[in-house]
Design a protein around this motif. Structure first.
Motif, PDB file in Angstrom:
ATOM      1  N   GLY A 363      35.893 -49.368  -2.779  1.00 16.10           N
ATOM      2  CA  GLY A 363      35.316 -49.857  -4.031  1.00 16.10           C
ATOM      3  C   GLY A 363      34.050 -49.122  -4.425  1.00 16.10           C
ATOM      4  O   GLY A 363      33.859 -48.772  -5.596  1.00 16.10           O
ATOM      5  N   VAL A 364      33.166 -48.880  -3.467  1.00 16.54           N
ATOM      6  CA  VAL A 364      31.905 -48.216  -3.804  1.00 16.54           C
ATOM      7  C   VAL A 364      32.148 -46.749  -4.145  1.00 16.54           C
ATOM      8  O   VAL A 364      31.417 -46.170  -4.961  1.00 16.54           O
ATOM      9  CB  VAL A 364      30.870 -48.369  -2.671  1.00 16.54           C
ATOM     10  N   ALA A 365      33.183 -46.128  -3.575  1.00 21.72           N
ATOM     11  CA  ALA A 365      33.527 -44.751  -3.956  1.00 21.72           C
ATOM     12  C   ALA A 365      33.928 -44.704  -5.425  1.00 21.72           C
ATOM     13  O   ALA A 365      33.511 -43.813  -6.171  1.00 21.72           O
ATOM     14  CB  ALA A 365      34.650 -44.220  -3.076  1.00 21.72           C
ATOM     15  N   GLY A 366      34.728 -45.668  -5.863  1.00 26.55           N
ATOM     16  CA  GLY A 366      35.096 -45.744  -7.270  1.00 26.55           C
ATOM     17  C   GLY A 366      33.913 -46.044  -8.163  1.00 26.55           C
ATOM     18  O   GLY A 366      33.806 -45.509  -9.278  1.00 26.55           O
ATOM     19  N   LEU A 367      33.007 -46.890  -7.687  1.00 29.44           N
ATOM     20  CA  LEU A 367      31.800 -47.219  -8.447  1.00 29.44           C
ATOM     21  C   LEU A 367      30.916 -45.990  -8.620  1.00 29.44           C
ATOM     22  O   LEU A 367      30.409 -45.724  -9.725  1.00 29.44           O
ATOM     23  CB  LEU A 367      31.024 -48.331  -7.735  1.00 29.44           C
ATOM     24  N   ILE A 368      30.701 -45.223  -7.546  1.00 26.79           N
ATOM     25  CA  ILE A 368      29.868 -44.022  -7.616  1.00 26.79           C
ATOM     26  C   ILE A 368      30.513 -42.997  -8.546  1.00 26.79           C
ATOM     27  O   ILE A 368      29.828 -42.376  -9.373  1.00 26.79           O
ATOM     28  CB  ILE A 368      29.631 -43.450  -6.204  1.00 26.79           C
TER      29      ILE A 368
END
Length: 456
Positions: A363-368
């Motif tokens: 999820g945080v990879a997609g957010l970044i």
């Protein structure tokens, strides 16, 4: 401009970030790979498999998929910087080592030193379990003599947040999060709530997945979640599953007004987010739910006080499974009111096509990725898409798969906006609404001196 352009006072600014993913040690390398359409998964050659002493029967097996993540420098750790002894560093789980460094890098990126922040700093993070390393550390400890309690502290994923907060003297909420694949976006959601409640002045959020064993690839099994060819072909007719990889990502968050007042660099704004669970609205525990996902996305939009037609990109969960992709698009269609008016189109993509499925860090990879896309006003391509999975109802909504690098054109009615989804096995869904950062106000042109900031 539409009325939903206005700030509500509930916005959160992303003011710092760090990531290490296959093919990229920093977020800058990550962004370069995204815009250049690079798939950062390594497909081993026959010579490499022979060097790993793999049996010939395995090498020749058509169901053996020799794909592994190309993660840089995961074996390096500056133990002295964090005041760990050589023995602690030797026995510490690599998950702990990499996340320590990622948190510090994110704080540096934000220009945020814990010792001078006027207010508590919180941290919400989660990591996958690594029973292989825990067993290795216990065997190694037979000659090192570290007490079992201390060994557990540096090898148990549930101590990740607490250990980092102790080393960096973080005094806000410290929470270890685990909702499987949606862990890191749930962590971001919880961190935003903490900031809005005044529990923290600054919050760190993210996740990590690492594997300490030698990686040989995997065996494809019909009906399971892993790809038959080692590529993650999200939304494509030839999609056959995902590819499990590894990586870490951390974002530094502040209330938007605080970030503006303190003249922070703002990558993007989180307008709102939501989490929920599917409950039993699905065929079994590991399945996904149209209703659960659609409800989560709709709740995020309502909390952010934005209309679906103001959103022009969605960073999807996009696992490239035959069942998961059609359900995800169906849920998006519902959340966007089945709007197939050609006047509103919305690009869709998945970072999993570049770096594979990062599990608790997905999820945080997609957010970044999405925050950087907003900053650069560019939409990177989603890879391996040729023709849509016939089970996906793209005609029932505004969505199309973005297959090329293109400028992110602003609709005159709204600022640039995006949705980011992350859905976990077990049914915990997370969705966030992001918006481009407010325009930077120019400094006084008449000043004879300018401030040059240096980090060293």
């Amino acid at each position: 401009m539409k009325t939903d352009n206005k700030y509500t006072g509930l916005e959160i600014a992303i003011v710092g970030m760090a990531c290490t993913v296959p093919g990229a040690r920093t977020w800058r390398e990550f962004w370069a790979n995204l815009v250049n359409g690079v798939e950062s998964l390594h497909h081993m050659s026959r010579d490499e498999m022979v060097a790993l002493e793999m049996e010939e029967v395995t090498i020749q097996n058509k169901d053996h998929i020799p794909v592994v993540p190309a993660l840089k420098e995961k074996d390096l750790f500056d133990a002295a910087f964090f005041d760990y002894t050589p023995v602690e560093a030797k026995l510490m789980n690599p998950v702990h080592r990499v996340l320590h460094q990622s948190v510090w890098e994110a704080l540096e990126d934000a220009g945020c030193y814990p010792g001078v922040v006027k207010g508590p700093i919180g941290i919400y993070v989660g990591g996958g379990d690594d029973s292989n390393w825990r067993l290795h550390a216990r065997l190694e400890n037979r000659t090192e003599g570290m007490d079992s309690f201390g060994l557990n502290n540096i090898s148990n994923k549930d101590f990740l947040a607490g250990l980092i907060s102790y080393k960096l003297n973080l005094k806000g909420p410290v929470v270890a999060v685990n909702t499987t694949c949606s862990t890191s976006l749930v962590a971001v959601h919880l961190a935003c709530r903490s900031l809005l409640l005044g529990e923290a002045k600054v919050a760190l959020a993210g996740g990590i997945t690492l594997r300490s064993e030698i990686q040989y690839g995997y065996f494809y099994q019909e009906g399971m979640i892993f790809s038959r060819d080692g590529h993650c072909r999200s939304f494509d007719k030839d999609a056959s599953g995902t590819v499990a990889t590894e990586g870490a990502g951390i974002v530094v968050l502040k209330r938007l007004q605080d970030a503006i007042d303190e003249k922070d660099h703002i990558y993007a704004v989180i307008k709102g987010s939501a989490i929920n669970n599917d409950g039993n609205r699905k065929v079994d525990f590991t399945a996904v739910s149209v209703e659960g996902q659609a409800d989560c996305i709709t709740r995020a939009q309502k909390y952010a006080r934005v209309t679906p037609e103001s959103i022009s990109y969605v960073e999807a969960h996009g696992t490239a499974t035959r069942l998961g992709d059609p359900i995800e698009v169906e849920a998006l269609n519902l959340a966007f009111n089945n709007n197939n008016n050609k006047a509103h189109t919305c690009a869709i993509g998945s970072v999993k096509t570049n770096v594979g499925h990062l599990d608790t860090a997905a999820g945080v990879a997609g957010l970044i990725k999405t925050a950087l896309s907003l900053q650069h006003k560019q939409l990177p391509p989603s890879l391996h898409f040729q023709e849509a999975n016939p089970e996906i109802d793209f005609a029932g909504g505004p969505f199309y798969v973005n297959t090329r690098l293109q400028p992110w054109a602003r609709n005159s009615n709204w600022p640039l906006r995006a949705g980011v989804s992350s859905f976990g096995i077990g049914g915990t869904n997370a969705h966030a609404i992001l918006e481009e950062a407010p325009a930077v106000q120019p400094t006084d042109a008449g000043r004879s001196y300018k401030l040059l900031t240096v980090s060293a």
